[in-house]
Structure formats: C-alpha cells, structure tokens
Design an enzyme around this catalytic site. Structure first.
Site, PDB file in Angstrom:
ATOM      1  CB  SER A 125      -0.896   0.009   1.249  1.00 34.79           C
ATOM      2  OG  SER A 125      -1.483   1.277   1.447  1.00 34.79           O
ATOM      3  CE  LYS A 126      -2.349   6.005  -3.321  1.00 34.13           C
ATOM      4  NZ  LYS A 126      -2.691   6.723  -4.570  1.00 34.13           N
ATOM      5  NE  ARG A 127      -4.315   3.842   2.808  1.00 32.09           N
ATOM      6  CZ  ARG A 127      -4.953   3.281   1.794  1.00 32.09           C
ATOM      7  NH1 ARG A 127      -5.131   3.950   0.668  1.00 32.09           N
ATOM      8  NH2 ARG A 127      -5.403   2.045   1.889  1.00 32.09           N
ATOM      9  NE  ARG A 128       0.021  -2.146   4.673  1.00 36.84           N
ATOM     10  CZ  ARG A 128      -1.234  -2.348   4.288  1.00 36.84           C
ATOM     11  NH1 ARG A 128      -2.164  -1.492   4.672  1.00 36.84           N
ATOM     12  NH2 ARG A 128      -1.562  -3.386   3.545  1.00 36.84           N
ATOM     13  CB  VAL A 137       4.523   1.185  -3.431  1.00 36.23           C
ATOM     14  CG1 VAL A 137       4.149   0.275  -2.268  1.00 36.23           C
ATOM     15  CG2 VAL A 137       3.773   2.510  -3.333  1.00 36.23           C
TER      16      VAL A 137
END
Length: 473
Positions: free
Chosen positions: A234-237, A240
């Site tokens: 996930s680009k939030r965590r 990437v």
C-alpha cells in the site's frame, strides 16, 4: 501468431512497483518471442487523472530499460468507439438501460437480506436511454472460464455476477468496457496483468463475445505483491514508488533483476544476472500464483551486487548524482571510489560514508563516539599515541611518508604504545582503529581507515585527532 502484449498504466499516481512488475513480465514475454510490447495510457477517468504523471510513468519505464514499440496510445482518444460499441449491445438486447440509483440498489439489498449489489431490477422494464439512466450488461446464464498461464483453469458461475454497468448515467464508458475493446482493437494476444484483475476477466470476456470480437489467446494474472506482514503493498504504509527507489540509489539493473524474481526463479538458481539472461530464461508458465513478498532487504542485497559489478568509472558517474553539488565531493569519491564501491548497498549511501573527506568538521555519530571514545578501552592513550606517531610521519599532504601503508604501520605502533596487545603480544589493531576512526570520520564504519586517512591528508587528520582529544579532556 506473433505475440502482442501491452502495459496500460493509469496517470493517477506514480509508477508502483506492482505495476512495474506486470510491465516487466509483459516486456520479457514480448522480447523473448520477438513480439511487440505496446503502451496504452488509460486516461478515461477525468476526475482522477493527472496528466503530468504520464511523463513520470514513461520516464520510469525508460529508466528500467523497458522500451516499447510504436507510440503510446491514449484510451481517451477512443471514447466515441467505446460508446458506440455499448449502444450496439443495447440494440442487440445484450445490454439494457437502468435508472436505479446507488441508494435504491442498496436499499433493496437490505430488504431482501441477501448479498449486496444490483439485483436485475430493470432487466425487463424496457427503459429507453436518457438522462439519469445507465447501460448495464445482461449477464447470460452459464459459466465463463479461461486457461490462465499462471493460475491454470479459472472459472466463474455467471449467476454469481451482477449485471454490470457499461455506460454510466452521464454517458461515459466504464474502464472495463474500454479495456476490453482497446485490447481487441490493438490486437493484444496475451493479457498479462496483476491478480487484482482476475475477478474482472469474466466480464471482459463477456463483452468481447457479445460483440463478436477476437479474444486474447491467453491471460496471465501475476501474483499480488505483499509486505512482510503479508498484506498487499500500500502506498500509505509501504515504499512502493519506483521513482523513490531510484532516488534512494537503486540502480535499474538491480530493480529489473529483483522484480523478475518475484514469483519466478531461474531454473539454475542463480538469481543475480543480467536482463539479457533473464529474458532468455524467463518462463511465465512457471510463475508462482501465490502472493510474492517484496523483500526490501533482498532488493538492497541485489542492488549491492550490481553496484559491485559496475566499472569504477561508471560507478563514479552514477554516484555523482547522489552527491552534494561541487567539486569537493566528487574529488573525494574519485580518490577512494573502488573502496566505497565494495561497501555500499545503494548509491545514496555513498555521500554519508565519505562526507568526512569534504566537510570542514565531520558529522559525529554520538552513539559511536560514546562507545569508542567515552567507554572505549585506552581511548585517550590511543589518541595521544596516534597524534605523536602520525605527526612524526607527516611531512605534508603530498609527502611520500603519508600513505596508507605508512599509516597502517604507525597505528600498529599506536596499539603497542597504548597497551592494546593480545596474549601473544601482537597489537590489537581493531581496538586501536576504533577511536581513531570515530575521531577523524565521526562514524564507526566506513571505507578502510588507512586509505581514508591518506585521502584526508595529514593536516586535517591531525587537527581532528587533536580536537577529539581535547573534547575527551
């Protein structure tokens, strides 16, 4: 039939490593078969598209060496064709108009107590198209199946699929319709994409069959990339973005090499190898469908191996882009480049490793200072002896006496003077080196000490030893 594959990014974000993984698989299949690798920008989502990101995607593909054939095409250029195809299905009765709102669909689902989703409410109402009506595909009875090169036989019971939207109520075609039609238009023979598209494949096939269009020869749904917690990247965590890895100092050879290993491995077990070798050996039929762990530590290992394979001049040229602006940092790297090249995992690690060579004062790692100089055995004695020995050694910065070899001999005498000897009376060089290294470079690790001091020069070396000794008191 010549192989024709495509990579179809959407300009709604930076190139994700998962997307790069799929792009690489397409490119490898095309290049090893003498086929074509096409590029299509799927830019029909006007609300989310950021046109400036198209160039970022293209730049990252170029950086990775994934060259494409012909000019990139834009999906938005064929919007009228997508709409006409949908209307053709409406005329043929394989699609119908629906005026249900999302709230109404959800309310009926709650009332019936069944699964959420559309229930075919407008199938037989005979609505005419117009403002506020969407066009839905009439899912036929039966089963839709295909042979997947990665997953084997895959099938869905059509009864489990809702009548899906082809044209939104504002008249715009949905992604799925455009995706299927454009693949047919471009003559795509092999659809190679991520696992997240598996559930959309039955609908994709239904659309083409309803229109009598040519279907792809094969599908291959690549494994999902997951983090160490086995959750989807996930680009939030997670890290990437391919661009971020480039900025960190990952070299393209290593990124391509590592991405190829996600879900696949060469038959001879040799993992670090050139893209030419990978292209020859790659077999998409041997890709494991299970989620693939994107292991950052392994990527860094592969990157370090590739850095060490570079000719020294090439290493310097690439690392220069990660150094501060100015002649000083570049001169410092050139002075000890082969030694640095053997020790870094990324190009971004170069500057912190050798910044002591151009900074007026080294950046001191306080934990290293505490361990080597405050709590280190005989640290004061080592610094006193080092100042004496190296002062007598130093004639000037260019003097023949100031060399890695002579510095090594001097520090051997320092160890003996400070009483750092083993049971056989031999100097314990590592114990003598630690206080000197931290005093001069500010860190406990770095390039070989003798060569580092030789490159730094006698004046600055002695000045830093003196300052460190004064700080100790």
């Amino acid at each position: 039939m010549p192989v024709v594959v495509r990579f179809a990014p959407s300009p709604t974000g930076f190139l994700h490593v998962g997307s790069a993984h799929s792009a690489l698989a397409n490119w490898l299949v095309a290049r090893q078969s003498g086929g074509r690798f096409l590029l299509r920008i799927e830019d029909t989502d006007a609300e989310r598209n950021r046109p400036e990101l198209i160039e970022n995607v293209l730049e990252m593909l170029r950086w990775l060496g994934l060259d494409w054939d012909g000019e990139p095409v834009h999906q938005s250029d064929r919007t009228d064709d997508h709409r006409r195809a949908a209307l053709t299905m409406a005329e043929a009765g394989t699609a119908y108009w629906c005026d249900c709102t999302s709230d109404e669909v959800q309310a009926r689902a709650r009332e019936r107590g069944g699964p959420p989703g559309y229930d075919g409410h407008c199938r037989d109402r005979g609505l005419a198209g117009g403002e506020g009506t969407a066009l839905r595909f009439r899912v036929p009875d039966g089963r839709t199946a295909w042979t997947d090169l990665v997953r084997g036989e895959v099938g869905f019971d059509n009864a489990a699929l809702e009548d899906f939207v082809l044209l939104r109520s504002n008249g715009t075609p949905v992604f799925l319709l455009a995706n299927a039609l454009d693949d047919a238009h471009m003559g795509i023979t092999h659809v190679i994409r991520g696992e997240d598209h598996v559930n959309g494949t039955p609908k994709y096939l239904m659309i083409l069959r309803a229109l009598g269009r040519t279907e792809p020869v094969a599908f291959a749904h690549m494994p999902l990339l997951v983090n160490e917690g086995r959750k989807k990247l996930s680009k939030r965590r997670d890290d990437v973005s391919v661009a971020d890895y480039r900025a960190e100092g990952i070299v393209p050879e290593a990124m391509v090499n590592y991405l190829s290993l996600l879900g696949w491995g060469p038959p001879d077990g040799v993992e670090v190898r050139s893209v030419a070798e990978i292209t020859e050996l790659y077999d998409i039929g041997q890709v494991n469908p299970s989620p693939a762990f994107f292991d950052r530590k392994k990527l860094l290992h592969v990157n370090g191996e590739w850095i060490r394979r570079l000719p020294v001049d090439d290493f310097v040229a690439r690392a220069a882009g990660h150094l501060p602006v100015g002649d000083g940092p570049l001169r410092a790297l050139v002075a000890i480049a082969p030694l640095v090249q053997e020790r870094v995992r990324t190009l971004g690690e170069v500057a912190p490793m050798i910044d002591f060579l151009w900074l007026d004062d080294p950046v001191v790692d306080e934990a290293a200072w505490d361990k080597a100089l405050v709590r280190g055995k005989a640290a004061r004695e080592v610094l006193d002896a080092a100042i004496d020995e190296l002062s007598s050694l130093a004639r000037d910065d260019d003097g023949a006496a100031w060399s890695a070899e002579s510095i090594s001999g001097a520090v051997e005498r320092v160890a003996a003077t400070a009483g750092l000897v083993n049971a056989e009376g031999r100097p314990q060089m590592s114990k003598a080196q630690a206080p000197i290294r931290v005093a001069v470079t500010g860190r406990a690790v770095g390039p070989p000490l003798w060569e580092s001091l030789a490159a730094l020069g006698s004046s600055r070396t002695l000045a830093r030893l003196t300052i460190a000794r004064e700080r100790l008191g």
